[in-house]
Every structure is written in C-alpha cells, then in structure tokens.
Write an enzyme that holds these catalytic residues in place. Structure first.
Site, PDB file in Angstrom:
ATOM      1  N   HIS A   1      64.482 -12.069 -93.000  1.00  0.00           N
ATOM      2  CA  HIS A   1      65.558 -11.589 -92.188  1.00  0.00           C
ATOM      3  C   HIS A   1      64.783 -10.263 -91.700  1.00  0.00           C
ATOM      4  O   HIS A   1      64.168  -9.422 -92.120  1.00  0.00           O
ATOM      5  CB  HIS A   1      66.675 -11.062 -92.977  1.00  0.00           C
ATOM      6  CG  HIS A   1      67.579 -10.068 -92.536  1.00  0.00           C
ATOM      7  ND1 HIS A   1      68.112 -10.279 -91.165  1.00  0.00           N
ATOM      8  CD2 HIS A   1      67.926  -8.727 -92.857  1.00  0.00           C
ATOM      9  CE1 HIS A   1      68.831  -9.163 -90.744  1.00  0.00           C
ATOM     10  NE2 HIS A   1      68.563  -8.306 -91.986  1.00  0.00           N
TER      11      HIS A   1
ATOM     12  N   CYS B   1      73.571 -10.609 -93.808  1.00  0.00           N
ATOM     13  CA  CYS B   1      72.176 -10.693 -93.401  1.00  0.00           C
ATOM     14  C   CYS B   1      71.475 -12.023 -94.174  1.00  0.00           C
ATOM     15  O   CYS B   1      70.892 -12.552 -93.855  1.00  0.00           O
ATOM     16  CB  CYS B   1      71.279  -9.670 -93.231  1.00  0.00           C
ATOM     17  SG  CYS B   1      72.099  -8.267 -92.377  1.00  0.00           S
TER      18      CYS B   1
ATOM     19  N   ASN C   1      67.823  -5.820 -85.810  1.00  0.00           N
ATOM     20  CA  ASN C   1      68.437  -6.365 -86.658  1.00  0.00           C
ATOM     21  C   ASN C   1      69.652  -7.278 -86.191  1.00  0.00           C
ATOM     22  O   ASN C   1      70.665  -6.538 -86.056  1.00  0.00           O
ATOM     23  CB  ASN C   1      68.667  -5.416 -87.887  1.00  0.00           C
ATOM     24  CG  ASN C   1      69.322  -6.076 -89.126  1.00  0.00           C
ATOM     25  OD1 ASN C   1      69.838  -7.146 -89.068  1.00  0.00           O
ATOM     26  ND2 ASN C   1      69.494  -5.423 -90.162  1.00  0.00           N
TER      27      ASN C   1
HETATM   28  O1  UT7 Z   1      70.241  -5.991 -92.706  1.00  0.00           O
HETATM   29  C1  UT7 Z   1      70.448  -5.388 -93.700  1.00  0.00           C
HETATM   30  C2  UT7 Z   1      69.458  -4.807 -94.469  1.00  0.00           C
HETATM   31  N1  UT7 Z   1      69.186  -3.572 -94.043  1.00  0.00           N
HETATM   32  C3  UT7 Z   1      68.152  -3.147 -94.061  1.00  0.00           C
HETATM   33  O2  UT7 Z   1      67.184  -3.631 -94.951  1.00  0.00           O
HETATM   34  C4  UT7 Z   1      67.800  -1.498 -94.053  1.00  0.00           C
HETATM   35  C5  UT7 Z   1      66.969  -0.948 -94.934  1.00  0.00           C
HETATM   36  N2  UT7 Z   1      66.459   0.451 -94.636  1.00  0.00           N
HETATM   37  C6  UT7 Z   1      65.776   0.818 -93.717  1.00  0.00           C
HETATM   38  O3  UT7 Z   1      65.308  -0.195 -92.980  1.00  0.00           O
HETATM   39  C7  UT7 Z   1      65.302   2.221 -93.400  1.00  0.00           C
HETATM   40  O4  UT7 Z   1      65.886   2.998 -94.678  1.00  0.00           O
HETATM   41  C8  UT7 Z   1      65.697   2.904 -92.085  1.00  0.00           C
HETATM   42  C9  UT7 Z   1      65.095   2.429 -91.093  1.00  0.00           C
HETATM   43  C10 UT7 Z   1      67.534   2.452 -92.002  1.00  0.00           C
HETATM   44  C11 UT7 Z   1      65.539   4.148 -92.449  1.00  0.00           C
HETATM   45  O5  UT7 Z   1      64.226   4.616 -92.440  1.00  0.00           O
HETATM   46  P1  UT7 Z   1      63.804   5.751 -93.445  1.00  0.00           P
HETATM   47  O6  UT7 Z   1      62.101   5.764 -93.483  1.00  0.00           O
HETATM   48  O7  UT7 Z   1      64.475   5.122 -94.756  1.00  0.00           O
HETATM   49  O8  UT7 Z   1      64.353   6.781 -93.235  1.00  0.00           O
HETATM   50  P2  UT7 Z   1      65.397   7.892 -94.002  1.00  0.00           P
HETATM   51  O9  UT7 Z   1      66.764   7.185 -93.987  1.00  0.00           O
HETATM   52  O10 UT7 Z   1      64.998   8.260 -95.345  1.00  0.00           O
HETATM   53  O11 UT7 Z   1      65.379   9.113 -93.176  1.00  0.00           O
HETATM   54  C12 UT7 Z   1      64.222   9.831 -92.886  1.00  0.00           C
HETATM   55  C13 UT7 Z   1      64.766  11.075 -91.919  1.00  0.00           C
HETATM   56  C14 UT7 Z   1      66.089  11.799 -92.320  1.00  0.00           C
HETATM   57  O12 UT7 Z   1      65.640  13.088 -92.089  1.00  0.00           O
HETATM   58  P3  UT7 Z   1      65.641  14.115 -93.056  1.00  0.00           P
HETATM   59  O13 UT7 Z   1      66.668  14.081 -94.101  1.00  0.00           O
HETATM   60  O14 UT7 Z   1      64.249  13.661 -93.791  1.00  0.00           O
HETATM   61  O15 UT7 Z   1      65.573  15.423 -92.311  1.00  0.00           O
HETATM   62  C15 UT7 Z   1      67.003  11.058 -91.257  1.00  0.00           C
HETATM   63  O16 UT7 Z   1      67.956  11.975 -91.010  1.00  0.00           O
HETATM   64  O17 UT7 Z   1      64.980  10.529 -90.687  1.00  0.00           O
HETATM   65  C16 UT7 Z   1      66.168  10.947 -90.024  1.00  0.00           C
HETATM   66  N3  UT7 Z   1      66.794   9.761 -89.233  1.00  0.00           N
HETATM   67  C17 UT7 Z   1      66.096   9.802 -87.958  1.00  0.00           C
HETATM   68  N4  UT7 Z   1      65.523  10.507 -87.250  1.00  0.00           N
HETATM   69  C18 UT7 Z   1      65.468  10.128 -85.874  1.00  0.00           C
HETATM   70  C19 UT7 Z   1      67.430   8.672 -89.570  1.00  0.00           C
HETATM   71  N5  UT7 Z   1      67.619   8.002 -88.346  1.00  0.00           N
HETATM   72  C20 UT7 Z   1      66.845   8.514 -87.617  1.00  0.00           C
HETATM   73  C21 UT7 Z   1      66.775   8.356 -86.144  1.00  0.00           C
HETATM   74  N6  UT7 Z   1      65.824   9.074 -85.308  1.00  0.00           N
HETATM   75  N7  UT7 Z   1      67.461   7.203 -85.600  1.00  0.00           N
END
Ligand code: UT7
Length: 332
Positions: free
Chosen positions: A258, A116, A288
């Site tokens: 990005h 990215c 993304n």
């Molecule tokens: O392009 C390269 C660079 N990439 C990035 O910069 C990505 C950086 N990361 C992010 O943007 C975020 O971390 C995400 C959007 C990927 C995830 O958001 P988050 O607020 O960090 O969520 P999380 O990974 O902490 O997950 C929170 C909860 C989890 O459930 P539990 O463990 O709290 O029960 C996940 O299983 O949300 C759950 N979850 C979802 N729920 C519904 C993860 N994906 C989903 C989903 N729908 N699609």
C-alpha cells in the site's frame, strides 16, 4: 460454476485516476508546507483529485472495463463484484452502481470496507468464493476518493491523499492456484489512530427519545503511531504469508505495498531483504489512494511490461481499523 477446490488466476487488471493533478507546489500555496518536506518525508510529488463531476462509481467502472478487456471476458460474464472502498458515492454502497455502469447484469455486487487494506481483503474474499466453487469470474475493485474527506487546512493529512481506482479480474482455474498464501488481521484497540468519524448532534424526536443527526468529519490521523504500526506489522504479515506459501524472500519478484509513505516501503523492503529494484511504487505520482493504491501500482507495472506472467508478487495493505493483510500471488 467452477469446480469445488478450484484455483485462482488473476487474468486482467486496469486502473483509472481523475485528470486534475495537485502538486506539492500547489499544496505549498494552500498550507504551510514545502515540496522539500513532502518529498523527503513521504516520497510524494503529485496526487490526482476528483472534480465534482467525477464519481467513485465512474472511475471504478473505467478501471473495471480495462481489467475485463485484458482478461478477455465481458461484464456479462461476471458472477460477483466486490468494491473495496471507504468513500462510496452513496453510504448504502456503490458496487451496484458500478455493476450497472459496466452492464454486469448477471453479477451480484457489494461493497467491502477495510480502509487501505480493502483491496487485499477483497481479493482474499473473492478467492473464497472461487475456491468453494460458488463463483467463476469475480471482479475486485479497490477505489477511493479521499479528497472528499480531507481537511484541506490540515497540513498533517492534506498532503498525503489522492484519488483513484484499480480493478482485477479473478477467475477459477482447474489446475494450479496462483494465490499462494494470504494473512489478514485487525486490531480495534488501536482504532483511534486513523479515523473518518461520524459526528452527530442530538435531535429530540419525542419525549425520552432522541436521534443523532450529523455527518462524517474529515480524516484525523496520528501519523507517527500509524507509521510505527506499519513498519512493525507489515514485514511480519508478509513473512507469515511467505511461510504459508513455503517461499523465501529471494523467490519474490516484486514487493507491492500500500502506497502510504515511501519511507515505510523502503523500511519494509530492507527488513525483508528485498532489493530496491524489486519494489513497485508509484507514490510520487498518486500519493496515498487508500484501497486503490495496490491495483493502481500493479496495473502500471503490468502495462509497462515490468511484471511478467508467472512473477511472484508479495502484496500488503495496512491502515485504518487498524487492519493489515498480505497476499502472495503469481501474476497472470
Ligand atoms: O494509508 C493509511 C496508512 N497511513 C500511513 O501509513 C501514514 C503513516 N505515517 C506517515 O507516513 C508519517 O507519519 C507522516 C508522513 C504522516 C508524517 O511524517 P513524520 O516524519 O512522522 O512527521 P511528524 O508527524 O513526526 O511531524 C514532524 C514535524 C512536525 O512538526 P514539529 O512538531 O516537529 O514541530 C509536524 O507539525 O513536521 C510537521 N509537519 C509538516 N511540516 C511541513 C507535519 N506535516 C507537515 C507538512 N509540511 N505537510
């Protein structure tokens, strides 16, 4: 050939995205997720998905043709094509296919892989060829079709990525340099945060010699760690580039990051004290798109007349590697 020490101007831009649009509601039919979760956590609503008949080379060529037409030059005028991508049609590279599709007969073309951060790294690479007087007209493309490499049953990643291409024409100019400053970094010790790994199985060839035969496996990401990395490193790398450019954040007309997550974009803008109305973002429509996201958003803003000639843009890419970088430039 331009003169040694010439400056750089970005004189044209274009973009292209596949036709099919996958919405949050579509994704809710595929995995356990919701429009509400995706919108609030990422800012994404739609992403464009390439069909089996749309190739990376084709969408790159479409973006390139628009950029050339805005710059007022033809493909035959190009000296160099750098295609930033992690998802070439061919692992040997796709830049030469783009060269052939647009008819850039005089140019040399190669791929550059920095996930990215690819577009920023490619722009900086192009600037070195121009500043040293080696090349005059350089096409920089950022393009990715990550949908080829997404695990469509993994809700942690499948909601995030979309496909697209963006291209700019960089030209040597004798007076003034529109690339005001840049910075680039990588940290391989954090490589396991975001991968699209090759996995092979042992294939014995002759006694004592085996090969590994396999393929690439879908994207795996530790989203929380990459998020933390981005929010810490992106403001820092932009601040360093601003220092080099001898400008303050008040002088920045547009912040262009990005498009990985709307919350990352907002947090970085807040850290840099850049108001929301100066932030360019089209994450809602494209998700993304990896190396394509920066030129895709810039192209849209230029064509809408939001970004005007002379505007100062602070751009930053970040992602797998881990890699991150920033370029501060004047549009036009
Ligand atoms: O392009 C390269 C660079 N990439 C990035 O910069 C990505 C950086 N990361 C992010 O943007 C975020 O971390 C995400 C959007 C990927 C995830 O958001 P988050 O607020 O960090 O969520 P999380 O990974 O902490 O997950 C929170 C909860 C989890 O459930 P539990 O463990 O709290 O029960 C996940 O299983 O949300 C759950 N979850 C979802 N729920 C519904 C993860 N994906 C989903 C989903 N729908 N699609």
């Amino acid at each position: 050939m331009s003169k040694l020490g010439a400056g750089i101007a970005i004189t044209g831009i274009g973009s292209a995205a596949p036709k099919a649009i996958l919405s949050n509601d579509h994704l809710s039919q595929m995995v356990e997720t919701s429009d509400e979760w995706i919108s609030t956590r990422t800012g994404m609503k739609n992403r464009h998905i390439a069909s089996s008949t749309e190739s990376l080379s084709q969408i790159s060529a479409r973006a390139a043709q628009q950029a050339l037409s805005m710059a007022g030059i033809t493909a035959a005028d190009l000296d160099l094509i750098i295609l930033a991508t992690s998802t070439p049609d061919d692992l040997f590279g796709s830049a030469c296919q783009v060269q052939s599709l647009i008819g850039a007969t005089k140019a040399v073309a190669f791929d550059l892989t920095a996930a990215c951060s690819g577009f920023i790294f490619a722009l900086i690479t192009a600037s070195q060829f121009i500043r040293t007087g080696v090349h005059q007209n350089v096409l920089v493309i950022g393009a990715d079709i990550l949908s080829h490499w997404v695990d469509w049953s993994d809700r942690n990643t499948c909601v995030l990525f979309g496909d697209g291409a963006g291209a700019i024409v960089c030209q040597g100019i004798e007076q003034g340099d529109r690339l005001l400053a840049f910075e680039m970094y990588s940290d391989g010790s954090q490589n396991n945060r975001l991968n699209l790994p090759y996995i092979g199985e042992s294939k014995p060839l002759v006694e004592d010699i085996e090969a590994s035969v396999g393929t690439y496996r879908p994207i795996v990401m530790n989203g929380r760690e990459v998020y933390r990395f981005a929010v810490a490193k992106v403001p820092e790398v932009i601040e360093k580039a601003m220092f080099r450019a001898n400008i303050t954040s008040e002088q920045i007309d547009w912040l262009l990051l990005h498009q990985a997550n709307r919350r990352i974009i907002d947090a970085v803008a807040q850290r840099l004290k850049i108001p929301r109305e100066k932030v360019l973002s089209n994450i809602a429509e494209y998700g993304n798109t990896s190396a394509a996201s920066i030129p895709l958003a810039l192209d849209e803003a230029v064509r809408q007349g939001r970004v005007q000639p002379g505007d100062i843009i602070a751009a930053s890419g970040f992602g797998a590697g881990l890699t991150w970088g920033s370029a501060i430039f004047k549009w036009g």
